[in-house]
Write a protein that holds these residues in place. Structure first.
Motif, PDB file in Angstrom:
ATOM      1  N   ALA A  75      15.840   2.292   5.157  1.00 54.59           N
ATOM      2  CA  ALA A  75      14.639   2.651   4.392  1.00 54.59           C
ATOM      3  C   ALA A  75      13.727   3.613   5.141  1.00 54.59           C
ATOM      4  N   ALA A  76      14.180   4.195   6.270  1.00 59.39           N
ATOM      5  CA  ALA A  76      13.371   5.148   7.032  1.00 59.39           C
ATOM      6  C   ALA A  76      14.102   6.481   7.136  1.00 59.39           C
ATOM      7  N   GLU A  77      13.348   7.553   7.287  1.00 61.36           N
ATOM      8  CA  GLU A  77      13.950   8.859   7.479  1.00 61.36           C
ATOM      9  C   GLU A  77      14.639   8.920   8.847  1.00 61.36           C
ATOM     10  N   PRO A  78      15.801   9.583   8.934  1.00 61.47           N
ATOM     11  CA  PRO A  78      16.455   9.734  10.235  1.00 61.47           C
ATOM     12  C   PRO A  78      15.559  10.502  11.208  1.00 61.47           C
ATOM     13  N   VAL A  79      15.637  10.139  12.465  1.00 63.84           N
ATOM     14  CA  VAL A  79      14.840  10.774  13.512  1.00 63.84           C
ATOM     15  C   VAL A  79      15.770  11.212  14.636  1.00 63.84           C
ATOM     16  N   VAL A  80      15.537  12.423  15.141  1.00 62.38           N
ATOM     17  CA  VAL A  80      16.304  12.924  16.276  1.00 62.38           C
ATOM     18  C   VAL A  80      15.432  12.854  17.527  1.00 62.38           C
ATOM     19  N   THR A  81      15.963  12.224  18.561  1.00 65.58           N
ATOM     20  CA  THR A  81      15.259  12.152  19.825  1.00 65.58           C
ATOM     21  C   THR A  81      16.140  12.718  20.926  1.00 65.58           C
ATOM     22  N   ASP A  82      15.579  12.869  22.133  1.00 70.30           N
ATOM     23  CA  ASP A  82      16.318  13.439  23.260  1.00 70.30           C
ATOM     24  C   ASP A  82      16.898  12.344  24.129  1.00 70.30           C
ATOM     25  N   ALA A  83      18.026  12.639  24.773  1.00 69.91           N
ATOM     26  CA  ALA A  83      18.610  11.743  25.770  1.00 69.91           C
ATOM     27  C   ALA A  83      19.133  12.587  26.924  1.00 69.91           C
ATOM     28  N   LEU A  84      18.879  12.138  28.138  1.00 68.88           N
ATOM     29  CA  LEU A  84      19.265  12.867  29.340  1.00 68.88           C
ATOM     30  C   LEU A  84      20.464  12.195  29.997  1.00 68.88           C
ATOM     31  N   VAL A  85      21.537  12.965  30.159  1.00 64.85           N
ATOM     32  CA  VAL A  85      22.713  12.505  30.897  1.00 64.85           C
ATOM     33  C   VAL A  85      22.654  13.125  32.287  1.00 64.85           C
ATOM     34  N   VAL A  86      22.607  12.289  33.299  1.00 68.11           N
ATOM     35  CA  VAL A  86      22.478  12.748  34.680  1.00 68.11           C
ATOM     36  C   VAL A  86      23.861  12.992  35.263  1.00 68.11           C
ATOM     37  N   ALA A  87      24.016  14.121  35.937  1.00 65.52           N
ATOM     38  CA  ALA A  87      25.305  14.501  36.505  1.00 65.52           C
ATOM     39  C   ALA A  87      25.685  13.578  37.663  1.00 65.52           C
ATOM     40  N   PRO A  88      26.967  13.283  37.827  1.00 63.15           N
ATOM     41  CA  PRO A  88      27.388  12.426  38.946  1.00 63.15           C
ATOM     42  C   PRO A  88      27.184  13.085  40.305  1.00 63.15           C
TER      43      PRO A  88
ATOM     44  N   ARG B 200       0.818  -1.220   0.000  1.00 64.17           N
ATOM     45  CA  ARG B 200       0.000   0.000   0.000  1.00 64.17           C
ATOM     46  C   ARG B 200       0.854   1.274   0.000  1.00 64.17           C
ATOM     47  N   GLY B 201       2.171   1.118  -0.035  1.00 65.68           N
ATOM     48  CA  GLY B 201       3.049   2.281  -0.112  1.00 65.68           C
ATOM     49  C   GLY B 201       3.603   2.750   1.224  1.00 65.68           C
ATOM     50  N   TRP B 202       3.298   2.043   2.289  1.00 66.41           N
ATOM     51  CA  TRP B 202       3.840   2.434   3.599  1.00 66.41           C
ATOM     52  C   TRP B 202       5.323   2.077   3.666  1.00 66.41           C
ATOM     53  N   ARG B 203       6.054   2.796   4.508  1.00 70.47           N
ATOM     54  CA  ARG B 203       7.490   2.594   4.650  1.00 70.47           C
ATOM     55  C   ARG B 203       7.871   2.548   6.129  1.00 70.47           C
ATOM     56  N   PRO B 204       9.025   1.959   6.456  1.00 72.33           N
ATOM     57  CA  PRO B 204       9.464   1.951   7.856  1.00 72.33           C
ATOM     58  C   PRO B 204       9.581   3.369   8.416  1.00 72.33           C
ATOM     59  N   ARG B 205       9.201   3.509   9.653  1.00 69.64           N
ATOM     60  CA  ARG B 205       9.254   4.794  10.323  1.00 69.64           C
ATOM     61  C   ARG B 205       9.806   4.595  11.738  1.00 69.64           C
ATOM     62  N   THR B 206      10.738   5.437  12.121  1.00 73.75           N
ATOM     63  CA  THR B 206      11.386   5.319  13.423  1.00 73.75           C
ATOM     64  C   THR B 206      10.701   6.228  14.441  1.00 73.75           C
ATOM     65  N   ILE B 207      10.383   5.665  15.609  1.00 69.36           N
ATOM     66  CA  ILE B 207       9.821   6.425  16.721  1.00 69.36           C
ATOM     67  C   ILE B 207      10.914   6.544  17.783  1.00 69.36           C
ATOM     68  N   GLY B 208      11.368   7.749  18.039  1.00 69.71           N
ATOM     69  CA  GLY B 208      12.407   7.962  19.042  1.00 69.71           C
ATOM     70  C   GLY B 208      11.817   7.982  20.442  1.00 69.71           C
ATOM     71  N   LEU B 209      12.434   7.244  21.357  1.00 73.09           N
ATOM     72  CA  LEU B 209      12.036   7.236  22.754  1.00 73.09           C
ATOM     73  C   LEU B 209      13.127   7.912  23.576  1.00 73.09           C
ATOM     74  N   THR B 210      12.752   8.659  24.578  1.00 75.06           N
ATOM     75  CA  THR B 210      13.716   9.436  25.354  1.00 75.06           C
ATOM     76  C   THR B 210      14.727   8.522  26.026  1.00 75.06           C
ATOM     77  N   GLY B 211      16.006   8.768  25.754  1.00 71.76           N
ATOM     78  CA  GLY B 211      17.075   7.981  26.346  1.00 71.76           C
ATOM     79  C   GLY B 211      17.575   8.604  27.644  1.00 71.76           C
ATOM     80  N   TYR B 212      18.421   7.869  28.333  1.00 64.91           N
ATOM     81  CA  TYR B 212      18.956   8.372  29.596  1.00 64.91           C
ATOM     82  C   TYR B 212      20.243   7.629  29.926  1.00 64.91           C
TER      83      TYR B 212
END
Length: 417
Positions: free
Chosen positions: A154-167, A25-37
């Motif tokens: 085969a998917a468009e690049p996706v930018v997601t957020d990631a949190l680095v916690v201070a020591p 049907r013309g659909w393509r892979p798509r990336t869903i970014g989840l917040t990293g840590y």
């Protein structure tokens, strides 16, 4: 072949046929970014690849993410939102989205993915359910929020957020979602289906005062990481993120689960998921003492208390929202709390980890300061006695916190001693 393996094989077969049909049907892979840590030593990068409709508009698409576009580090409390993100939230607040769209997905398993972190590339593949789960060691990122790029084949690049916690961070918050910050009356089957699959996502209501409670803690500890821990499905993360932003709740990584079969059973254990994730946080951030927030509609009181008994130095306090009798009936069929720690065998009695109860965030915010002050006094007295200070001197030192002019917020939400 076990029943669990049969369930996994059936799920994989249905998903493969769905992917093939959507490709035609013309659909393509798509990336869903989840917040990293992660810490300054390692970063947990997460995402998922599903089949996406190329003709979907931002307003009609339940998978559109909202993330900050500002450069540099941002406070752990709220990632900076661009003007476009604010306009998007305003538009989607008027949309009548049906929740079922989030759950009917075709995930793309075993697909090559490139993860880019601060100019470095890491190769991985999605698992059978389309998830990306990568641990990046020695990433070199400073504490704060950072962009991470996920590029699936085969998917468009996706930018997601990631949190680095201070020591140097010493306090963090872990919050349940359903009936703790959002009124859903889960998990009774009929209401769960209605709330998740039928009701419009913009009709869900926040629990009064929870945003204000978290704001009070974060006013004193602006570097405190905020984690949401739920037995809900990963599918709802983009919608939940918009809900948090719309209602003034702090944004943070969401530790969700998958409802499908596993090698050990047809359904995942929600209780075990929460225990494992809490232990992982304590291993990743051994210096942090956590405020654990949940509700008494299901198993949060027992799960939090068990973990606090195992790791008392890593639990600052436990705050439990008390459901109304009507909410209790809707949640599990009786008017009483589902599960509570045994009197005399709790983290409070054995280790002095305080637990408070309240009907909403306002009540919890009123109760927490007193018990945290008492906790601090006990610890200071114990440490002073161990250091050789007389009991009278220890008591006099503890009384300083009650002198007029003391900043109440700083004294009561100032963190564990």
């Amino acid at each position: 072949m076990s029943l669990a393996n049969l369930g996994m094989a059936f799920e994989d077969g249905i998903n493969k046929r769905s992917v093939d049909m959507l490709k035609r049907r013309g659909w393509r892979p798509r990336t869903i970014g989840l917040t990293g840590y992660g810490s300054v030593h390692s970063l947990h990068v997460m995402g998922r690849v599903i089949m996406g409709d190329p003709d979907a508009t931002p307003e009609s698409d339940p998978w559109v993410d909202v993330h900050g576009e500002g450069p540099g580090s941002r406070p752990a409390r709220y990632p900076a939102l661009s003007d476009n993100a604010g306009e998007f939230l305003a538009r989607t607040a008027q949309e009548a989205r049906r929740g079922w769209r989030q759950f009917f997905t075709a995930q793309v398993g075993h697909l090559p993915v490139t993860v880019r972190v601060d100019g470095r590339e890491f190769a991985t593949t999605t698992d059978r359910s389309g998830y990306i789960d990568v641990m990046v060691s020695d990433h070199g990122l400073a504490p704060g929020w950072h962009p991470v790029t996920l590029e699936a084949k085969a998917a468009e690049p996706v930018v997601t957020d990631a949190l680095v916690v201070a020591p140097t961070t010493r306090v963090g918050i872990v919050s349940d979602i359903d009936d703790t910050v959002m009124v859903t009356m889960l998990p009774r089957a009929a209401l769960a289906a209605w709330n998740s699959f039928v009701r419009h996502t913009n009709t869900r209501k926040p629990v009064p005062g929870m945003a204000e409670l978290y704001a009070k803690v974060l006013d004193v500890h602006p570097d405190a990481p905020m984690f949401y821990l739920s037995t809900g499905a990963w599918n709802v993360v983009p919608t939940l993120k918009r809900f948090m932003l719309r209602h003034g709740l702090p944004v943070g990584p969401m530790l969700m689960t998958d409802w499908g079969p596993t090698p050990t059973g047809l359904f995942r254990s929600g209780k075990e998921h929460k225990r494992v994730q809490l232990r992982n946080l304590m291993i990743t951030f051994p210096q942090i003492s956590w405020l654990l927030v949940g509700d008494d509609g299901q198993h949060d009181p027992m799960i939090y208390d068990d973990v606090a008994r195992e790791h008392p130095r890593n639990v600052w306090a436990i705050a439990i929202r008390r459901l109304t009798p009507t909410e209790q009936v809707l949640a599990h069929g009786t008017m009483e709390s589902a599960e509570l720690p045994i009197r005399g065998r709790s983290a409070a009695t054995e280790h002095g980890v305080p637990t408070v109860h309240g009907n909403d965030g306002y009540a919890l915010a009123d109760e927490l300061p007193d018990v945290l002050t008492s906790q601090r006094r006990r610890r200071e007295r114990r440490e002073q006695v161990e250091a050789g200070t007389s009991p009278d001197q220890a008591a006099a030192g503890a009384a300083v916190a009650d002198t007029p002019g003391t900043d109440h917020a700083a004294a009561t939400f100032g963190g564990p001693a």
